[in-house]
Write a protein that holds these residues in place. Structure first.
Motif, PDB file in Angstrom:
ATOM      1  N   GLY A 142       0.823  -1.202   0.000  1.00 31.71           N
ATOM      2  CA  GLY A 142       0.000   0.000   0.000  1.00 31.71           C
ATOM      3  C   GLY A 142       0.853   1.246   0.000  1.00 31.71           C
ATOM      4  O   GLY A 142       1.746   1.414  -0.835  1.00 31.71           O
ATOM      5  N   SER A 143       0.611   2.139   0.962  1.00 29.46           N
ATOM      6  CA  SER A 143       1.446   3.333   1.048  1.00 29.46           C
ATOM      7  C   SER A 143       2.883   2.968   1.397  1.00 29.46           C
ATOM      8  O   SER A 143       3.822   3.695   1.054  1.00 29.46           O
ATOM      9  CB  SER A 143       0.874   4.313   2.080  1.00 29.46           C
ATOM     10  OG  SER A 143       0.780   3.714   3.350  1.00 29.46           O
ATOM     11  N   GLY A 144       3.065   1.816   2.058  1.00 26.96           N
ATOM     12  CA  GLY A 144       4.420   1.333   2.301  1.00 26.96           C
ATOM     13  C   GLY A 144       5.129   0.935   1.018  1.00 26.96           C
ATOM     14  O   GLY A 144       6.352   1.024   0.922  1.00 26.96           O
TER      15      GLY A 144
ATOM     16  N   ALA B 262      -9.497  -1.429  -5.971  1.00 25.17           N
ATOM     17  CA  ALA B 262     -10.319  -0.226  -5.988  1.00 25.17           C
ATOM     18  C   ALA B 262      -9.719   0.885  -5.135  1.00 25.17           C
ATOM     19  O   ALA B 262     -10.216   2.008  -5.136  1.00 25.17           O
ATOM     20  CB  ALA B 262     -11.733  -0.550  -5.486  1.00 25.17           C
ATOM     21  N   HIS B 263      -8.674   0.574  -4.399  1.00 24.08           N
ATOM     22  CA  HIS B 263      -8.056   1.552  -3.495  1.00 24.08           C
ATOM     23  C   HIS B 263      -6.848   2.233  -4.123  1.00 24.08           C
ATOM     24  O   HIS B 263      -6.595   3.408  -3.890  1.00 24.08           O
ATOM     25  CB  HIS B 263      -7.641   0.844  -2.199  1.00 24.08           C
ATOM     26  CG  HIS B 263      -7.046   1.758  -1.172  1.00 24.08           C
ATOM     27  ND1 HIS B 263      -7.795   2.680  -0.484  1.00 24.08           N
ATOM     28  CD2 HIS B 263      -5.759   1.895  -0.730  1.00 24.08           C
ATOM     29  CE1 HIS B 263      -7.005   3.338   0.358  1.00 24.08           C
ATOM     30  NE2 HIS B 263      -5.775   2.888   0.216  1.00 24.08           N
ATOM     31  N   SER B 264      -6.102   1.484  -4.926  1.00 25.62           N
ATOM     32  CA  SER B 264      -4.902   2.003  -5.576  1.00 25.62           C
ATOM     33  C   SER B 264      -4.922   1.575  -7.039  1.00 25.62           C
ATOM     34  O   SER B 264      -4.920   0.389  -7.344  1.00 25.62           O
ATOM     35  CB  SER B 264      -3.649   1.453  -4.874  1.00 25.62           C
ATOM     36  OG  SER B 264      -2.485   1.826  -5.567  1.00 25.62           O
ATOM     37  N   ASP B 265      -4.959   2.533  -7.935  1.00 31.56           N
ATOM     38  CA  ASP B 265      -5.144   2.275  -9.361  1.00 31.56           C
ATOM     39  C   ASP B 265      -3.997   1.427  -9.917  1.00 31.56           C
ATOM     40  O   ASP B 265      -2.845   1.868  -9.942  1.00 31.56           O
ATOM     41  CB  ASP B 265      -5.206   3.613 -10.098  1.00 31.56           C
ATOM     42  CG  ASP B 265      -5.499   3.461 -11.582  1.00 31.56           C
ATOM     43  OD1 ASP B 265      -5.718   2.316 -12.029  1.00 31.56           O
ATOM     44  OD2 ASP B 265      -5.513   4.484 -12.286  1.00 31.56           O
TER      45      ASP B 265
ATOM     46  N   GLY C 196      -8.100  -7.950  -5.233  1.00 27.41           N
ATOM     47  CA  GLY C 196      -8.261  -6.572  -4.787  1.00 27.41           C
ATOM     48  C   GLY C 196      -7.022  -6.033  -4.109  1.00 27.41           C
ATOM     49  O   GLY C 196      -5.927  -6.587  -4.210  1.00 27.41           O
ATOM     50  N   HIS C 197      -7.217  -4.949  -3.355  1.00 20.65           N
ATOM     51  CA  HIS C 197      -6.079  -4.235  -2.789  1.00 20.65           C
ATOM     52  C   HIS C 197      -5.294  -5.094  -1.804  1.00 20.65           C
ATOM     53  O   HIS C 197      -4.065  -5.057  -1.793  1.00 20.65           O
ATOM     54  CB  HIS C 197      -6.569  -2.959  -2.097  1.00 20.65           C
ATOM     55  CG  HIS C 197      -5.455  -2.120  -1.546  1.00 20.65           C
ATOM     56  ND1 HIS C 197      -4.488  -1.539  -2.343  1.00 20.65           N
ATOM     57  CD2 HIS C 197      -5.145  -1.779  -0.252  1.00 20.65           C
ATOM     58  CE1 HIS C 197      -3.638  -0.862  -1.586  1.00 20.65           C
ATOM     59  NE2 HIS C 197      -4.011  -0.999  -0.318  1.00 20.65           N
ATOM     60  N   GLY C 198      -5.975  -5.861  -0.973  1.00 22.41           N
ATOM     61  CA  GLY C 198      -5.289  -6.647   0.040  1.00 22.41           C
ATOM     62  C   GLY C 198      -4.605  -7.892  -0.477  1.00 22.41           C
ATOM     63  O   GLY C 198      -3.879  -8.557   0.271  1.00 22.41           O
ATOM     64  N   LEU C 199      -4.829  -8.228  -1.755  1.00 20.31           N
ATOM     65  CA  LEU C 199      -4.220  -9.420  -2.375  1.00 20.31           C
ATOM     66  C   LEU C 199      -4.520 -10.675  -1.560  1.00 20.31           C
ATOM     67  O   LEU C 199      -3.678 -11.556  -1.403  1.00 20.31           O
ATOM     68  CB  LEU C 199      -2.709  -9.221  -2.534  1.00 20.31           C
ATOM     69  CG  LEU C 199      -2.296  -8.041  -3.434  1.00 20.31           C
ATOM     70  CD1 LEU C 199      -0.808  -7.752  -3.295  1.00 20.31           C
ATOM     71  CD2 LEU C 199      -2.648  -8.315  -4.887  1.00 20.31           C
TER      72      LEU C 199
END
Length: 241
Positions: free
Chosen positions: A99-101, A154-157, A184-187
Motif C-alpha cells: 500500500g502506502s508502504g 479499488a483503493h490504488s489504481d 483486490g487491494h489486500g491481495l
C-alpha cells in the motif's frame, strides 16, 4: 556494542524475524513497510514468516519498520536502512512495502544499502495525475524491482503502477511487474501465490541472483510484456531453487 543510528522521529524497528539477529549470522535484511495504519499490512505478515522459514538458514532477517508521527515515512525508512548497517554491517537490504508502504519503498530505493524493492499494491496517484506529475524513478537504477498489483484494486489504481513500471524500465532493466487477476487491494484471494512470488524475488535479489522462470522471463521481457505478467494460480507449489 554497535552504536545505533539516531532515530527519525517516531520510527523504530520491530523484532527480528528469521536468523538469530546476531551480527555474526545476518547476511541480508528485509525491511517491511506496512500501509498507513497498523492494520494495513496486507500480505506482509505471512511474507515475514515465509522469509524466516526459507531464508533464515542463509542469514536472512526481516524487521517491520514501525512508523510514528514526527517525520516522513521516507525519512523513517531511510533511518531504518541506516540502522540495519549499524546493527548488522554492510549487508544487502530489500525494502518490501504494501500500500502506502509500497510507495515508500519505491521512493526510498536510492539509499545506498538498498539492493532490491518489492512494492505490493503500491498506493500511487491515479493514472491521470501520474501522467501529469510522475513519480521519480531514477532512484530505482541499479536495484532489482518487483511490483505486484491486483487488477481489481479499488483503493490504488493498478494502471498507475504500470505507468510507473514502464518509466522505471527505461532507467532500470531489472524491473518487472506482475498482475494478480481479479484480486483486490489486500491481495487476499491469491495470497499464497503472492507470498511465494515475493519470497522467490527477495531471496534471488539478496542472495543467489537466480529466480524462478516466471520472474526471469518478466525481467527479460520488453515492455509491456514483462510489466503485465500474469501471476499464475498455484505459483510456488512446485517451486524449487
Amino acid at each position: 556494542m554497535a552504536q545505533h543510528a539516531p532515530p527519525a522521529r517516531g520510527a523504530r524497528l520491530g523484532r527480528a524475524v528469521g536468523a538469530n539477529g546476531s551480527v555474526t549470522t545476518v547476511s541480508a535484511v528485509v525491511l517491511l513497510l506496512p500501509g498507513s495504519s497498523r492494520f494495513s499490512t496486507g500480505p506482509l505478515r505471512p511474507l515475514a514468516r515465509a522469509l524466516a522459514r526459507e531464508g533464515g538458514a542463509e542469514g536472512l532477517v526481516a524487521h517491520a519498520v514501525l512508523h510514528g508521527g514526527g517525520s516522513s515515512r521516507e525519512e523513517q525508512a531511510g533511518w531504518a536502512a541506516d540502522e540495519v548497517g549499524r546493527r548488522y554491517g554492510d549487508v544487502p537490504v530489500c525494502l518490501a512495502g504494501f500500500g502506502s508502504g509500497g510507495l515508500t519503498a519505491l521512493r526510498t530505493a536510492g539509499h545506498p544499502a538498498v539492493a532490491s524493492v518489492l512494492a505490493l499494491a503500491p498506493c500511487l496517484p491515479d493514472a491521470r495525475t501520474a501522467a501529469e506529475s510522475p513519480e521519480p524513478v531514477k532512484q530505482l537504477s541499479g536495484r532489482q524491482v518487483l511490483i505486484v498489483h491486483g487488477t481489481n484494486d479499488a483503493h490504488s489504481d493498478p494502471e498507475s503502477s504500470f505507468l510507473l513500471a514502464a518509466r522505471a524500465k527505461k532507467a532500470n532493466r531489472s524491473t518487472c511487474r506482475f498482475e494478480v487477476h481479479s484480486d483486490g487491494h489486500g491481495l487476499r484471494d491469491h495470497q499464497a501465490e503472492v507470498v511465494a512470488l515475493s519470497v522467490d524475488f527477495v531471496l534471488g535479489s539478496v542472495f543467489s541472483g537466480r529466480y524462478s522462470r516466471p520472474v526471469t522471463d518478466a525481467l527479460a521481457a520488453p515492455p509491456p510484456l514483462g510489466l503485465r505478467m500474469p501471476l499464475a494460480a498455484g505459483f510456488g507449489r512446485q517451486r524449487s531453487r
